[in-house]
Design a protein around this motif. Structure first.
Motif, PDB file in Angstrom:
ATOM      1  N   GLN A 444       0.838  -1.204   0.000  1.00 19.49           N
ATOM      2  CA  GLN A 444       0.000   0.000   0.000  1.00 19.49           C
ATOM      3  C   GLN A 444       0.872   1.253   0.000  1.00 19.49           C
ATOM      4  O   GLN A 444       0.567   2.241  -0.685  1.00 19.49           O
ATOM      5  CB  GLN A 444      -0.942  -0.017   1.213  1.00 19.49           C
ATOM      6  CG  GLN A 444      -2.043  -1.059   1.093  1.00 19.49           C
ATOM      7  CD  GLN A 444      -2.848  -1.221   2.364  1.00 19.49           C
ATOM      8  OE1 GLN A 444      -2.347  -0.951   3.481  1.00 19.49           O
ATOM      9  NE2 GLN A 444      -4.095  -1.658   2.230  1.00 19.49           N
ATOM     10  N   HIS A 445       1.970   1.182   0.757  1.00 17.05           N
ATOM     11  CA  HIS A 445       2.915   2.301   0.776  1.00 17.05           C
ATOM     12  C   HIS A 445       3.509   2.484  -0.620  1.00 17.05           C
ATOM     13  O   HIS A 445       3.640   3.616  -1.109  1.00 17.05           O
ATOM     14  CB  HIS A 445       4.012   2.030   1.802  1.00 17.05           C
ATOM     15  CG  HIS A 445       4.950   3.176   1.986  1.00 17.05           C
ATOM     16  ND1 HIS A 445       6.064   3.111   2.808  1.00 17.05           N
ATOM     17  CD2 HIS A 445       4.976   4.448   1.461  1.00 17.05           C
ATOM     18  CE1 HIS A 445       6.711   4.247   2.759  1.00 17.05           C
ATOM     19  NE2 HIS A 445       6.074   5.080   1.952  1.00 17.05           N
ATOM     20  N   LEU A 446       3.835   1.369  -1.258  1.00 18.18           N
ATOM     21  CA  LEU A 446       4.395   1.434  -2.603  1.00 18.18           C
ATOM     22  C   LEU A 446       3.397   2.042  -3.586  1.00 18.18           C
ATOM     23  O   LEU A 446       3.778   2.840  -4.454  1.00 18.18           O
ATOM     24  CB  LEU A 446       4.813   0.028  -3.063  1.00 18.18           C
ATOM     25  CG  LEU A 446       5.392  -0.092  -4.479  1.00 18.18           C
ATOM     26  CD1 LEU A 446       6.588   0.844  -4.684  1.00 18.18           C
ATOM     27  CD2 LEU A 446       5.812  -1.538  -4.765  1.00 18.18           C
ATOM     28  N   LEU A 450       4.036   5.276  -5.953  1.00 23.03           N
ATOM     29  CA  LEU A 450       3.887   5.217  -7.411  1.00 23.03           C
ATOM     30  C   LEU A 450       2.901   6.269  -7.915  1.00 23.03           C
ATOM     31  O   LEU A 450       2.941   6.662  -9.090  1.00 23.03           O
ATOM     32  CB  LEU A 450       3.428   3.821  -7.847  1.00 23.03           C
ATOM     33  CG  LEU A 450       4.469   2.697  -7.671  1.00 23.03           C
ATOM     34  CD1 LEU A 450       3.858   1.354  -8.059  1.00 23.03           C
ATOM     35  CD2 LEU A 450       5.718   2.975  -8.513  1.00 23.03           C
ATOM     36  N   ASP A 451       2.002   6.725  -7.029  1.00 20.13           N
ATOM     37  CA  ASP A 451       1.046   7.774  -7.417  1.00 20.13           C
ATOM     38  C   ASP A 451       1.736   9.107  -7.691  1.00 20.13           C
ATOM     39  O   ASP A 451       1.245   9.930  -8.477  1.00 20.13           O
ATOM     40  CB  ASP A 451       0.009   7.976  -6.296  1.00 20.13           C
ATOM     41  CG  ASP A 451      -1.165   7.022  -6.442  1.00 20.13           C
ATOM     42  OD1 ASP A 451      -1.434   6.589  -7.573  1.00 20.13           O
ATOM     43  OD2 ASP A 451      -1.789   6.696  -5.412  1.00 20.13           O
ATOM     44  N   LYS A 508       0.627  -0.694 -10.720  1.00 20.49           N
ATOM     45  CA  LYS A 508      -0.311  -0.410  -9.623  1.00 20.49           C
ATOM     46  C   LYS A 508      -1.477  -1.397  -9.655  1.00 20.49           C
ATOM     47  O   LYS A 508      -1.906  -1.899  -8.605  1.00 20.49           O
ATOM     48  CB  LYS A 508      -0.817   1.027  -9.728  1.00 20.49           C
ATOM     49  CG  LYS A 508       0.216   2.080  -9.328  1.00 20.49           C
ATOM     50  CD  LYS A 508      -0.266   3.487  -9.652  1.00 20.49           C
ATOM     51  CE  LYS A 508      -1.562   3.807  -8.944  1.00 20.49           C
ATOM     52  NZ  LYS A 508      -2.037   5.172  -9.280  1.00 20.49           N
ATOM     53  N   GLN A 509      -1.966  -1.696 -10.853  1.00 19.76           N
ATOM     54  CA  GLN A 509      -3.066  -2.648 -10.968  1.00 19.76           C
ATOM     55  C   GLN A 509      -2.624  -4.045 -10.563  1.00 19.76           C
ATOM     56  O   GLN A 509      -3.368  -4.785  -9.912  1.00 19.76           O
ATOM     57  CB  GLN A 509      -3.606  -2.662 -12.404  1.00 19.76           C
ATOM     58  CG  GLN A 509      -4.867  -3.501 -12.589  1.00 19.76           C
ATOM     59  CD  GLN A 509      -6.009  -3.016 -11.709  1.00 19.76           C
ATOM     60  OE1 GLN A 509      -6.372  -1.838 -11.723  1.00 19.76           O
ATOM     61  NE2 GLN A 509      -6.573  -3.919 -10.894  1.00 19.76           N
ATOM     62  N   ILE A 515      -3.245  -7.516  -3.550  1.00 21.22           N
ATOM     63  CA  ILE A 515      -3.741  -7.107  -2.233  1.00 21.22           C
ATOM     64  C   ILE A 515      -5.162  -7.627  -2.016  1.00 21.22           C
ATOM     65  O   ILE A 515      -5.550  -7.995  -0.907  1.00 21.22           O
ATOM     66  CB  ILE A 515      -3.705  -5.567  -2.102  1.00 21.22           C
ATOM     67  CG1 ILE A 515      -2.257  -5.085  -2.006  1.00 21.22           C
ATOM     68  CG2 ILE A 515      -4.493  -5.116  -0.870  1.00 21.22           C
ATOM     69  CD1 ILE A 515      -2.117  -3.582  -1.961  1.00 21.22           C
ATOM     70  N   LYS A 516      -5.939  -7.690  -3.097  1.00 18.02           N
ATOM     71  CA  LYS A 516      -7.345  -8.100  -2.983  1.00 18.02           C
ATOM     72  C   LYS A 516      -7.507  -9.610  -2.870  1.00 18.02           C
ATOM     73  O   LYS A 516      -8.607 -10.098  -2.628  1.00 18.02           O
ATOM     74  CB  LYS A 516      -8.115  -7.607  -4.210  1.00 18.02           C
ATOM     75  CG  LYS A 516      -8.245  -6.092  -4.274  1.00 18.02           C
ATOM     76  CD  LYS A 516      -8.909  -5.666  -5.568  1.00 18.02           C
ATOM     77  CE  LYS A 516      -8.981  -4.143  -5.691  1.00 18.02           C
ATOM     78  NZ  LYS A 516      -9.561  -3.728  -6.994  1.00 18.02           N
ATOM     79  N   LEU A 517      -6.420 -10.363  -3.088  1.00 15.89           N
ATOM     80  CA  LEU A 517      -6.530 -11.832  -3.039  1.00 15.89           C
ATOM     81  C   LEU A 517      -7.020 -12.312  -1.673  1.00 15.89           C
ATOM     82  O   LEU A 517      -6.616 -11.771  -0.641  1.00 15.89           O
ATOM     83  CB  LEU A 517      -5.170 -12.468  -3.353  1.00 15.89           C
ATOM     84  CG  LEU A 517      -4.731 -12.421  -4.814  1.00 15.89           C
ATOM     85  CD1 LEU A 517      -3.330 -12.995  -4.960  1.00 15.89           C
ATOM     86  CD2 LEU A 517      -5.699 -13.218  -5.691  1.00 15.89           C
TER      87      LEU A 517
END
Length: 517
Positions: A444-446, A450-451, A508-509, A515-517
């Motif tokens: 999440q930090h990454l 990247l944003d 990012k995707q 993360i959603k797994l």
């Protein structure tokens, strides 16, 4: 003028030894002859090819420092008797009836050529031709039967006792009783016989041996009625063909003194020689044509370029090396790095110390791939989970808009290899790591980084590095975890370069999906 002591390459060292041996002058035949031998008892493997390509590398070096013409011959020992049935042919049991027949008298199990020997020869020649080697193919059967070896077969008969005195102490007691430099071809069965010679007649150029019924049979030693045992044959060939340079595997090196002495007995000086270490499979076993273990020529070329294979042959020929699929991406990328270095180098001695000269001569490909490597393409295909070049090209074009037509053609060939390698070796072994809570926080930090980060590989790399460092992580483990989570592999290219190449949005995707797994 070249400063030869500044050229750090083994082919140049070998070339200097050849030049010294011939006294820095053109041999009477008008050229320096390089010879390589091939035993067509089984499928040609990479070791077989390696001997030819390494000879070719020494040829390039020799021509560069001497200007003396050269010639390379590839001699097939296709008159040897079939001693055992290879595991790699169909209908293996059927072929027991052909044991001890010359390989050019054994039927082709694949039904494509006149004989087993011819089929195996064709496999080697087709491959060598695909590399555009300039060589002359020599069939031992043809040379024996046509009489091209007759002059030196007579010399072997003349020096029979001298050769026997040399060979017998190297043999066991039982073998001594039946040993002869000549192996008669049985007039009735056509088999290559290892039998006791009881009489020799120099005037008629014939020998007499005892067959299995103890009957005396007399045959000529000329025109393919006999062949030589392999050790005398090796040396006879040197003398008959006036060979200047021979390269062979370490398993033959122990007998080099015998070849040298027999060659001198026959009135010729032996060639300059080099022995190389043998290739091992991934289990550390010697690669064998009859076993069919290791990587074949065709298999390497499914996953890597001809040039990458040549580089593998160039590297440390006197060290044993494992030859298996996992090394192909590494060697491919090393080749690309050597190519870039060569094309950017102006110093001639440094260029001649680069393996690219021995692979391509003075005309290596001119490409500008930037940060694109084989490993990077492999990980791109992995991330996309695709066997489609079109899908991969969408990412390549997005991050490399200024590629030339020539660069694109080169990358496209690399992409084909990468897709093949991915489908056969990476995809079946992919094991994605499910991120734990701590790793999810880091990802999440990454995402936040990247944003806001610039689309620059070095800045992306440093930002990912900083996340690991700021959180007190073992950095090697941090980067390895990213590969396992995102790509399902334990390693990959420099991750900042990969993100730049694959795209920040796409990366990012990729992270969000995990993360959603």
């Amino acid at each position: 003028m070249l400063e030869l002591d500044q050229i750090n390459s083994w082919p140049f060292k070998e070339a200097e030894l050849i030049l010294k041996k011939i006294g820095n002058k053109v041999p009477a035949k008008g050229y320096v002859l390089f010879e390589t031998g091939y035993g067509p008892s089984g499928f040609p493997h990479i070791g077989t090819f390696g001997e030819v390509v390494r000879n070719n590398m020494v040829q390039k070096a020799f021509a560069r420092i001497s200007g003396i013409p050269t010639k390379l011959i590839c001699v097939s020992d296709d008159m040897d008797g079939l001693r055992k049935i290879p595991d790699t042919i169909p209908n293996k049991e059927h072929y027991k009836q052909y044991l001890d027949l010359p390989l050019t008298k054994v039927p082709d199990p694949f039904g494509e050529c006149n004989s087993y020997g011819e089929y195996m020869n064709s496999r080697l020649r087709n491959f060598l031709d695909s590399f555009n080697f300039k060589y002359e193919f020599v069939s031992a059967t043809e040379y024996y039967k046509s009489g091209k070896f007759n002059e030196y077969l007579i010399k072997v008969l003349e020096k029979y006792d001298d050769i026997m005195d040399l060979m017998l102490p190297t043999l066991g007691q039982d073998r001594q009783k039946t040993y002869s430099p000549f192996l008669p071809i049985c007039p009735k069965t056509g088999r290559v016989l290892q039998v006791q010679v009881v009489e020799k007649d120099l005037a008629s150029r014939k020998i007499t041996y005892l067959d299995e019924d103890k009957k005396a049979i007399t045959v000529s030693v000329l025109d393919g009625n006999c062949k030589l045992q392999w050790k005398p044959d090796f040396a006879m060939r040197w003398a008959a063909l006036d060979v200047d340079y021979e390269m062979y595997g370490k398993d033959i090196q122990a007998n080099a003194y015998l070849y040298d002495k027999i060659c001198r007995i026959l009135g010729k000086s032996p060639p300059q020689q080099m022995s190389y270490e043998l290739f091992l499979d991934e289990n550390g076993q010697k690669i064998s044509k009859s076993k069919g273990n290791g990587v074949t020529i065709e298999e390497w070329l499914k996953y890597g370029s001809q040039e990458s294979l040549a580089l593998f042959m160039y590297q440390s020929p006197k060290k044993a090396k494992k030859l298996y699929y996992d090394i192909i991406p590494k060697i491919f990328d090393e080749y690309l790095q050597h190519l870039e270095n060569y094309n950017n180098e102006l110093d001639e001695c440094k260029r001649l110390s680069n393996p690219i000269f021995y692979i391509h001569g003075n005309t290596p490909p001119k490409v500008n791939l930037g940060k694109i490597s084989f490993t990077l393409l492999l990980n791109l295909v992995n991330a996309c989970n695709t066997d489609s070049k079109e899908v991969a090209w969408g990412y390549i074009d997005n991050s490399n808009p200024s590629l030339t037509k020539n660069d694109r053609k080169y990358i496209d060939s690399m992409l084909g290899f990468a897709i093949n390698y991915y489908q056969d070796f990476v995809k079946p072994k992919k094991q994605y790591k499910i991120p734990n809570q701590e790793e999810i926080k880091l990802l999440q930090h990454l995402l936040e980084v990247l944003d806001i980060i610039e689309d620059d590989a070095e800045k992306i790399q440093n930002a990912i590095y900083k996340i690991g460092k700021d959180n007190g992580l073992d950095l090697k483990h941090w980067f390895s975890s990213l590969y396992e989570i995102l790509l399902g592999t334990k390693e990959g290219p420099r991750i900042g370069t990969f993100v730049k190449f694959y795209g920040i949005k796409e990366t990012k995707q990729l992270i969000l999906d995990k993360i959603k797994l």
